[in-house]
Enzyme design. Structure first.
Site, short mmCIF file in Angstrom:
data_model
loop_
_atom_site.label_atom_id
_atom_site.label_comp_id
_atom_site.label_asym_id
_atom_site.label_seq_id
_atom_site.Cartn_x
_atom_site.Cartn_y
_atom_site.Cartn_z
N THR A 12 33.69 68.32 15.82
CA THR A 12 33.07 67.02 15.59
C THR A 12 34.07 66.13 14.85
O THR A 12 34.87 66.62 14.05
CB THR A 12 31.76 67.15 14.80
N GLY A 13 33.99 64.84 15.13
CA GLY A 13 35.01 63.96 14.59
C GLY A 13 36.38 64.32 15.12
O GLY A 13 37.40 64.13 14.44
N GLY A 14 36.41 64.79 16.36
CA GLY A 14 37.66 65.29 16.94
C GLY A 14 38.55 64.22 17.52
O GLY A 14 39.55 64.53 18.16
N GLY A 17 42.24 61.73 12.85
CA GLY A 17 42.54 62.44 11.61
C GLY A 17 42.65 63.94 11.75
O GLY A 17 43.28 64.48 12.66
N ILE A 18 42.03 64.65 10.80
CA ILE A 18 42.08 66.11 10.78
C ILE A 18 41.46 66.69 12.04
O ILE A 18 41.94 67.69 12.59
CB ILE A 18 41.36 66.63 9.52
N GLY A 19 40.37 66.08 12.53
CA GLY A 19 39.72 66.57 13.73
C GLY A 19 40.63 66.51 14.94
O GLY A 19 40.73 67.48 15.72
N SER A 138 35.71 69.80 0.73
CA SER A 138 36.65 68.86 0.11
C SER A 138 36.91 69.26 -1.33
O SER A 138 36.02 69.80 -2.01
CB SER A 138 36.09 67.43 0.12
N TYR A 151 29.43 61.57 -2.60
CA TYR A 151 30.26 62.27 -1.62
C TYR A 151 30.56 63.69 -2.10
O TYR A 151 30.45 64.66 -1.34
CB TYR A 151 31.56 61.50 -1.39
#
Length: 249
Positions: A12-14, A17-19, A138, A151
């Site tokens: 997800t969020g691929g 960024g990191i994804g 995180s 957060y």
């Protein structure tokens, strides 16, 4: 052969960024990667970056369970089950306790807690025995950074999920672990702080690390690929810090 040859992964969020870096790395290790995100233009660009035929893009929002159902229906249609889930999508904002609103609480918890939970829950029927689930936590969960409490709390919840789900799913041989990035130089930093403040923010974040610089998305992706592979077969419920020594030294 790569460490993930023949495996199927969802990130997800691929699309950024990191994804995205993790999608590139997993595809290079032999996996077919389903990338999931809200923005079509960025998804299309990510497909080009990862490279066909190793990637399938599905547009959607992790806060919408119907979108997650569409994602996993696409995985099911491929007919090979699911070997890796990297629950990476997240939202962040700065707000002190005094100024935090209901809308902010709902937004952060909807993405980081509720969205992460349903990302993994909806994957359960497809997960092959021995699959790996990786949650993106995180260092913020530990730092007590001013105005970052909402957060941080959401990421502490994610870390807790990794422990509990590892215990719940171990009977199927499914390993659940977390990765906790420190200051990583992604577009999310720009979105959070704004373009004007970016140079000063980067300098300050680099100074917070023992190694003296911000991390690169590819450096987190290497750890994610390790947790996804059999190389980490004796790791369960762990939290791997990728933080340049920020929280270690």
């Amino acid at each position: 052969m790569g460490q993930l040859e023949g495996k199927t992964a969802v990130i997800t969020g691929g699309h950024t960024g990191i994804g995205l870096a993790s999608a590139v790395r997993m595809a290079a290790e032999g996996a077919h990667v389903f990338i999931f995100g809200r923005r079509k233009a960025e998804l299309d660009a990510a497909v080009e970056t990862v490279g066909a035929p190793s990637v399938t893009a599905v547009q959607g929002d992790i806060t919408n369970v119907a979108d997650l159902d569409r994602l996993y229906e696409a995985v099911r249609a491929r007919g090979r089950g699911l070997d890796v889930v990297f629950a990476n999508s997240a939202a962040a904002l700065f707000s002190t306790l005094e100024h935090t609103t209901e809308e902010q609480v709902e937004r952060i918890l909807a993405v980081n807690v509720r969205g992460t939970l349903f990302t993994v829950q909806k994957a359960l029927p497809l997960l092959n025995d021995g699959a790996s689930v990786i949650l993106n936590a995180s260092t913020a969960a530990d730092n007590g950074t001013e105005a970052f409490g909402l957060y941080a709390a959401s990421k502490a919840a994610v870390r807790s999920f990794a422990r509990t789900w590892a215990n719940e799913l171990k009977g199927r041989g499914i390993r659940v672990n977390a990765v906790s990035p420190g200051p990583i130089d992604t577009t999310g930093i720009r979105d959070l702080f704004g373009e004007e403040q970016l140079p000063a923010v980067r300098e300050n974040l680099a100074a917070d690390t023992a190694i003296g610089r911000m991390g690169r998305p590819e450096e987190v992706a290497g750890v994610v690929a390790f947790l996804a592979s059999d190389q980490s077969s004796f790791m369960l419920g762990a939290n791997v810090y990728v933080d340049g020594g920020e929280n270690q030294i």
